[in-house]
Design a protein around this motif. Structure first.
Motif: not given
Lengths: 255, 255
Positions: B80-82, B84, B89, B92, B224, B238-239, B242
């Motif tokens: 899973r990603y985030r 921005y 944000l 996700e 981050q 990455h989340a 994750h």
């Protein structure tokens, strides 16, 4: 002499000689100055090749006073510089203020002078120091990890070490990762592609006596060689042996 | 499960859970993806803050297959990603191929999962692992060294350690400099500006039992936080939890 005094003398043109052995106990650094548009690739080259290119400090474009030497000015406080255009040496001046540009990013890179002090203190003889000459340096057949336009061979410095002291020399220098750390190779210089130890590519040849092994450390000339091989339109470095003397203590780099 | 299998499962959407405890023995990494025009400043931020931001690998613009994971694709192989935009944000997702741009530079940054394995092997208890929760993380009052637009507080992870095992925990993690190394602080959480250990800024709270001290390590969430504070127009990470699972072995990072 203190680092402040040495830098002042260099600034005023009273000190234009090499810096080996001066300001005992203080970290001396290689200087590499590149235009902003090459700065990411050069920093990445250092990140990918930490043994030859241990970064002590980076000064962003517009800055000339390092955090490791308050009051200093990188444009005047080294005894001698080298100026390169398109990969060719074009001048070797005592200051570079007239050549400076707002887009120049400066890198200070660790130097093996820092680990020679603890080596000597532990009783490991240093032939080039005894003989009062520059340490011999060689281009090897080992490639560096390239980054963008920067590529080239690993350059090493060589010190002849009595066989029984090789482990001690490895252990002591291994504690100084910010100044090249442990050797990259012991003996067998042919395996590094070095044809003749008596003919170094930089610095001066030194005698290897019976019972000694040539021991090779990654060398701060490596990033200069990469900058030249990349035919960078413009860069400034220190002249060999004419280092930037910081206020940092060698002892603070060990662990 | 091998790293190749885990990455394949993530790529096919069959694994979207956190990666703690999977692919035992292999290095997991934080991901930070920034536009090329921020890459120098971000790499410099990492160079100036090596404890929270130990760089494992940098992939230049146009590259998505890391050297530490041949065959992998950073656009699909994390669970899973985030995403921005301007520090906010906005998504996700389970993959980011549709958002990818040719000017994106990817950074893989070391993660404390790597030193938890040797800690556990040496008999140091890990409360968050025992409890099956995420490690608690806190913003501190210690600033990072800024680089260009990047700045912000040091973020730390906390593990409660029995007093008699604190020296061992320091020594073991000190051998893993590429994954945050030795702790930055032991006990006295108020001195770090942490008001209440029961209320972490990220992750989950864990119990601190009598005879235990809270021990704090620099945390990979720090970069981050800096990217968000800088209101970067666009970045991908990455989340939390994750991670990207590499083919590198944790044991290879120790010394």
């Amino acid at each position: 002499m203190t680092p402040v005094e040495l830098r002042q003398a260099a600034r005023e043109g009273r000190w234009t000689r090499p810096t080996a052995g001066v300001c005992d106990g203080h970290v001396q650094a290689n200087l590499m100055v590149v235009p902003q548009d090459a700065a990411f690739e050069f920093l990445l080259f250092c990140q990918r090749n930490p043994k030859p290119c241990p970064v002590i400090e980076v000064l962003e474009a517009g800055r000339v006073e390092p955090g490791c030497a308050p009051g200093a000015d990188l444009r005047t406080d080294l005894p001698r510089y080298r100026v390169y255009r398109d990969g060719q040496l074009v001048a070797e001046p005592a200051e570079v203020g007239d050549l400076w540009r707002d887009d120049l990013v400066s890198f200070l890179i660790g130097c093996s002078f820092s680990f020679e002090e603890p080596l000597a203190a532990a009783g490991v003889p240093l032939r080039h120091v005894e003989c009062g000459v520059n340490v011999p340096m060689y281009r090897t057949n080992r490639p560096t990890a390239p980054a963008g336009r920067f590529h080239g061979p690993l350059v090493v410095s060589m010190r002849p070490i009595p066989a029984a002291l090789v482990p001690l020399a490895v252990q002591i220098t291994g504690r100084y990762e910010q100044v090249h750390g442990a050797p990259v190779h012991v003996g067998e210089s042919g395996a590094l592609g070095i044809a003749d130890l008596a003919r170094p590519d930089f610095g001066d040849a030194v005698e290897i006596r019976p019972g000694e092994l040539p021991v090779f450390w990654a060398c701060g000339v490596t990033p200069q060689a990469a900058a030249l091989a990349s035919r960078l339109p413009f860069c400034i470095t220190h002249a060999p042996g004419h280092m930037f003397v910081t206020d940092l203590k060698n002892a603070a780099l060990g662990r």
